[in-house]
Design a protein around this motif. Structure first.
Motif, mmCIF file in Angstrom:
data_model
loop_
_atom_site.group_PDB
_atom_site.id
_atom_site.type_symbol
_atom_site.label_atom_id
_atom_site.label_comp_id
_atom_site.label_asym_id
_atom_site.label_seq_id
_atom_site.Cartn_x
_atom_site.Cartn_y
_atom_site.Cartn_z
ATOM 1 N N VAL A 211 29.341 25.080 28.822
ATOM 2 C CA VAL A 211 30.137 26.157 28.214
ATOM 3 C C VAL A 211 29.709 27.507 28.792
ATOM 4 C CG1 VAL A 211 30.673 27.337 26.050
ATOM 5 C CG2 VAL A 211 30.576 24.840 26.120
ATOM 6 N N GLU A 212 28.409 27.695 28.957
ATOM 7 C CA GLU A 212 27.914 28.956 29.509
ATOM 8 C C GLU A 212 28.383 29.151 30.951
ATOM 9 O OE1 GLU A 212 26.140 32.604 30.115
ATOM 10 O OE2 GLU A 212 26.709 31.564 28.271
ATOM 11 N N ASP A 213 28.355 28.097 31.762
ATOM 12 C CA ASP A 213 28.848 28.198 33.140
ATOM 13 C C ASP A 213 30.334 28.552 33.150
ATOM 14 O OD1 ASP A 213 26.348 27.531 34.148
ATOM 15 O OD2 ASP A 213 26.827 25.401 34.355
ATOM 16 N N GLN A 214 31.105 27.936 32.260
ATOM 17 C CA GLN A 214 32.532 28.248 32.164
ATOM 18 C C GLN A 214 32.744 29.712 31.804
ATOM 19 O OE1 GLN A 214 34.693 25.429 29.650
ATOM 20 N NE2 GLN A 214 33.168 23.878 30.151
ATOM 21 N N ARG A 215 31.948 30.215 30.874
ATOM 22 C CA ARG A 215 32.061 31.605 30.455
ATOM 23 C C ARG A 215 31.772 32.545 31.620
ATOM 24 N NH1 ARG A 215 29.585 35.743 29.723
ATOM 25 N NH2 ARG A 215 27.521 34.933 30.107
ATOM 26 N N GLN A 216 30.729 32.228 32.396
ATOM 27 C CA GLN A 216 30.357 33.073 33.529
ATOM 28 C C GLN A 216 31.446 33.092 34.599
ATOM 29 O OE1 GLN A 216 26.500 31.885 34.972
ATOM 30 N NE2 GLN A 216 25.455 32.551 33.113
ATOM 31 N N ILE A 217 32.063 31.960 34.848
ATOM 32 C CA ILE A 217 33.146 31.914 35.840
ATOM 33 C C ILE A 217 34.344 32.716 35.344
ATOM 34 C CG2 ILE A 217 34.860 30.385 36.906
ATOM 35 C CD1 ILE A 217 32.611 28.334 37.257
ATOM 36 N N ALA A 218 34.703 32.530 34.094
ATOM 37 C CA ALA A 218 35.826 33.289 33.530
ATOM 38 C C ALA A 218 35.542 34.792 33.591
ATOM 39 C CB ALA A 218 36.083 32.846 32.089
ATOM 40 N N GLU A 219 34.328 35.173 33.257
ATOM 41 C CA GLU A 219 33.942 36.590 33.311
ATOM 42 C C GLU A 219 34.054 37.137 34.734
ATOM 43 O OE1 GLU A 219 32.795 40.338 32.214
ATOM 44 O OE2 GLU A 219 33.341 38.668 30.889
ATOM 45 N N ALA A 220 33.600 36.357 35.713
ATOM 46 C CA ALA A 220 33.672 36.804 37.115
ATOM 47 C C ALA A 220 35.113 36.936 37.591
ATOM 48 C CB ALA A 220 32.899 35.842 38.015
ATOM 49 N N ILE A 221 35.987 36.070 37.104
ATOM 50 C CA ILE A 221 37.400 36.142 37.488
ATOM 51 C C ILE A 221 38.082 37.326 36.812
ATOM 52 C CG2 ILE A 221 39.640 34.985 37.246
ATOM 53 C CD1 ILE A 221 38.099 32.310 37.623
ATOM 54 N N LEU A 222 37.809 37.504 35.534
ATOM 55 C CA LEU A 222 38.466 38.577 34.779
ATOM 56 C C LEU A 222 37.908 39.955 35.110
ATOM 57 C CD1 LEU A 222 38.741 36.800 31.314
ATOM 58 C CD2 LEU A 222 40.570 37.183 32.987
ATOM 59 N N ASN A 223 36.618 40.026 35.414
ATOM 60 C CA ASN A 223 35.959 41.302 35.729
ATOM 61 C C ASN A 223 35.099 41.139 36.979
ATOM 62 O OD1 ASN A 223 36.857 42.663 33.270
ATOM 63 N ND2 ASN A 223 35.514 41.208 32.234
ATOM 64 N N PRO A 224 35.734 41.041 38.128
ATOM 65 C CA PRO A 224 34.945 40.818 39.348
ATOM 66 C C PRO A 224 34.054 42.022 39.665
ATOM 67 C CG PRO A 224 37.244 41.241 39.895
ATOM 68 C CD PRO A 224 37.154 41.154 38.397
ATOM 69 N N PRO A 225 32.893 41.767 40.243
ATOM 70 C CA PRO A 225 32.013 42.876 40.614
ATOM 71 C C PRO A 225 32.601 43.633 41.805
ATOM 72 C CG PRO A 225 31.117 40.803 41.418
ATOM 73 C CD PRO A 225 32.314 40.468 40.573
ATOM 74 N N GLU A 226 32.147 44.858 41.986
ATOM 75 C CA GLU A 226 32.570 45.640 43.146
ATOM 76 C C GLU A 226 32.081 44.954 44.422
ATOM 77 O OE1 GLU A 226 34.412 48.494 43.515
ATOM 78 O OE2 GLU A 226 34.885 48.112 41.405
ATOM 79 N N PRO A 227 32.878 45.011 45.499
ATOM 80 C CA PRO A 227 32.432 44.396 46.756
ATOM 81 C C PRO A 227 31.153 45.061 47.267
ATOM 82 C CG PRO A 227 34.754 45.012 46.856
ATOM 83 C CD PRO A 227 34.198 45.581 45.591
ATOM 84 N N THR A 228 30.263 44.256 47.777
ATOM 85 C CA THR A 228 29.018 44.776 48.351
ATOM 86 C C THR A 228 29.316 45.344 49.736
ATOM 87 O OG1 THR A 228 28.475 42.671 49.400
ATOM 88 C CG2 THR A 228 27.658 43.017 47.141
ATOM 89 N N PRO A 229 28.402 46.163 50.280
ATOM 90 C CA PRO A 229 28.617 46.674 51.636
ATOM 91 C C PRO A 229 28.792 45.545 52.664
ATOM 92 C CG PRO A 229 26.896 47.929 50.546
ATOM 93 C CD PRO A 229 27.249 46.778 49.644
ATOM 94 N N ALA A 230 28.066 44.460 52.516
ATOM 95 C CA ALA A 230 28.191 43.340 53.451
ATOM 96 C C ALA A 230 29.581 42.705 53.364
ATOM 97 C CB ALA A 230 27.117 42.299 53.167
ATOM 98 N N LEU A 231 30.125 42.592 52.168
ATOM 99 C CA LEU A 231 31.462 42.027 52.004
ATOM 100 C C LEU A 231 32.515 42.955 52.597
ATOM 101 C CD1 LEU A 231 33.295 39.805 50.952
ATOM 102 C CD2 LEU A 231 33.292 40.948 48.735
ATOM 103 N N ARG A 232 32.349 44.259 52.389
ATOM 104 C CA ARG A 232 33.293 45.224 52.975
ATOM 105 C C ARG A 232 33.272 45.138 54.502
ATOM 106 N NH1 ARG A 232 35.148 48.839 49.086
ATOM 107 N NH2 ARG A 232 33.864 48.948 47.224
ATOM 108 N N LYS A 233 32.070 45.029 55.061
ATOM 109 C CA LYS A 233 31.918 44.914 56.518
ATOM 110 C C LYS A 233 32.578 43.626 57.016
ATOM 111 C CE LYS A 233 28.443 44.739 60.152
ATOM 112 N NZ LYS A 233 27.012 44.719 60.459
ATOM 113 N N ALA A 234 32.387 42.527 56.315
ATOM 114 C CA ALA A 234 32.979 41.249 56.705
ATOM 115 C C ALA A 234 34.511 41.332 56.652
ATOM 116 C CB ALA A 234 32.476 40.129 55.799
ATOM 117 N N TYR A 235 35.022 42.011 55.648
ATOM 118 C CA TYR A 235 36.466 42.158 55.524
ATOM 119 C C TYR A 235 37.031 42.983 56.685
ATOM 120 C CZ TYR A 235 41.036 43.381 53.640
ATOM 121 O OH TYR A 235 42.383 43.578 53.473
#
Length: 106
Positions: free
Chosen positions: A72-96
């Motif tokens: 249940v906790e893993d499900q909650r964490q995934i739902a939270e990440a989908i509903l409120n994604p974190p800001e992209p990191t500098p490495a992710l921006r560079k990759a994009y």
């Protein structure tokens, strides 16, 4: 659709078609006696019993590798990440940026 449901659909389809394959196996006498007894209890032929049992075991084995079970906790964490994604990191921006340069995609 779960893999088990898919296996059930395949069984029905297999029953409708008549193509078959052959499987031979050597097994201890005790196992053979147990299989015969179980087939008799279910009122099936030995072949039918063994094929059905092997097919069900194969479906379960495949399902266990294809279905991810989460607490249940893993499900909650995934739902939270989908509903409120974190800001992209500098490495992710560079990759994009690099991806857009290579593939010209937006």
């Amino acid at each position: 659709m779960t893999h088990t449901a898919f296996c059930r659909i395949l069984r029905v389809m297999k029953q409708q078609s008549q193509s078959t394959a052959r499987l031979e196996a050597r097994l201890p006498n005790e196992v053979m006696a147990r299989l015969k007894r179980a087939a008799e209890i279910q009122g099936r032929t030995l072949t039918d019993f063994v094929v059905a049992a092997a097919d069900e075991a194969a479906c379960r084995a495949i399902e266990q590798t294809e279905i991810i079970r989460l607490s249940v906790e893993d499900q909650r964490q995934i739902a939270e990440a989908i509903l409120n994604p974190p800001e992209p990191t500098p490495a992710l921006r560079k990759a994009y940026r690099r991806y857009r340069e290579l593939f010209g995609a937006e």
